[in-house]
Design a protein around this motif. Sequence first.
Motif, PDB file in Angstrom:
ATOM      1  N   GLU A  24       0.699  -1.200   0.114  1.00  0.00           N
ATOM      2  CA  GLU A  24       0.015   0.051   0.056  1.00  0.00           C
ATOM      3  C   GLU A  24       0.982   1.349  -0.003  1.00  0.00           C
ATOM      4  O   GLU A  24       2.122   1.274   0.336  1.00  0.00           O
ATOM      5  CB  GLU A  24      -0.898  -0.061   1.105  1.00  0.00           C
ATOM      6  CG  GLU A  24      -0.103   0.221   2.553  1.00  0.00           C
ATOM      7  CD  GLU A  24      -0.844  -0.005   3.704  1.00  0.00           C
ATOM      8  OE1 GLU A  24      -2.106  -0.260   3.624  1.00  0.00           O
ATOM      9  OE2 GLU A  24      -0.424   0.087   4.896  1.00  0.00           O
TER      10      GLU A  24
ATOM     11  N   SER B 253       1.228   4.616   1.778  1.00  0.00           N
ATOM     12  CA  SER B 253       0.749   5.057   3.432  1.00  0.00           C
ATOM     13  C   SER B 253       0.849   6.572   3.169  1.00  0.00           C
ATOM     14  O   SER B 253       1.738   6.975   2.761  1.00  0.00           O
ATOM     15  CB  SER B 253       1.808   4.419   4.373  1.00  0.00           C
ATOM     16  OG  SER B 253       1.429   5.405   5.441  1.00  0.00           O
TER      17      SER B 253
ATOM     18  N   SER C  42      -6.402   7.453  -0.241  1.00  0.00           N
ATOM     19  CA  SER C  42      -7.283   6.958   0.904  1.00  0.00           C
ATOM     20  C   SER C  42      -8.451   7.964   1.429  1.00  0.00           C
ATOM     21  O   SER C  42      -8.116   9.204   1.214  1.00  0.00           O
ATOM     22  CB  SER C  42      -6.259   6.477   2.232  1.00  0.00           C
ATOM     23  OG  SER C  42      -5.818   7.724   2.844  1.00  0.00           O
TER      24      SER C  42
END
Length: 223
Positions: A144, A146, A221
């Motif tokens: 992922e 971050s 996100s």
Amino acid sequence: MLGTAPGADVGLRRILVTGFDPFGGAPVNPSWAAVQALDGLQMEGHRVVAARLPTQFDSCLRVLDELITAHRPALVLCTGQAGGRAAVSLERVAINIDDARIPDNAGAQPIDTPVRAGGPAAYFSTLPIKAMLAALLAGGFRAEVSQTAGTFVCNHVFYGLMHRLATDPACAGMRGGFVHVPWLPEQGHPSMTLEQLVSGLELALRCALRTGSDIRLQAGSLG
């Protein structure tokens, strides 16, 4: 631990990869266990130099600066443990703040203190994190991007690294960034095996060396 002597394998440029010693009472730190296994590996005309940083605010950047000066690497990848994360986390941004939830290994616990007084609020990684993400996912690894490296020693090192690369003319062209890795299975869950961590970091490094300009890939996100 300062890694392999800079005179070894003359003709190969260096890649500096760092991990941390254990902290918070843990017997092992998966970041150091993984990068230690990469020490001496040759890839894309480069040689990996692995080194361990102390989990201490007052000395980690001094050690890192010494390593950069000694090896003059083409690329620096610092790594750290992120217990509770399930994937290899490619960090996007380092922020200019220390706010320690627990003491470091020297007992220091700074609160609301800048990493570098007068420095910018943040630096972005200069590694091709989206291309690295795509390579890891294609290789079958959990990975992922971050948006936070925390406010403990990992972010301290990440910010200090990027500040050095941005302000030191001797580091012109040197790229750098930070990756968090999950626990090892013996530490708890979620976790990844040491073999997975070593293979994943190697794949990410090879991708970084091959990639000049990063790709566009959705990896944001909502929170």
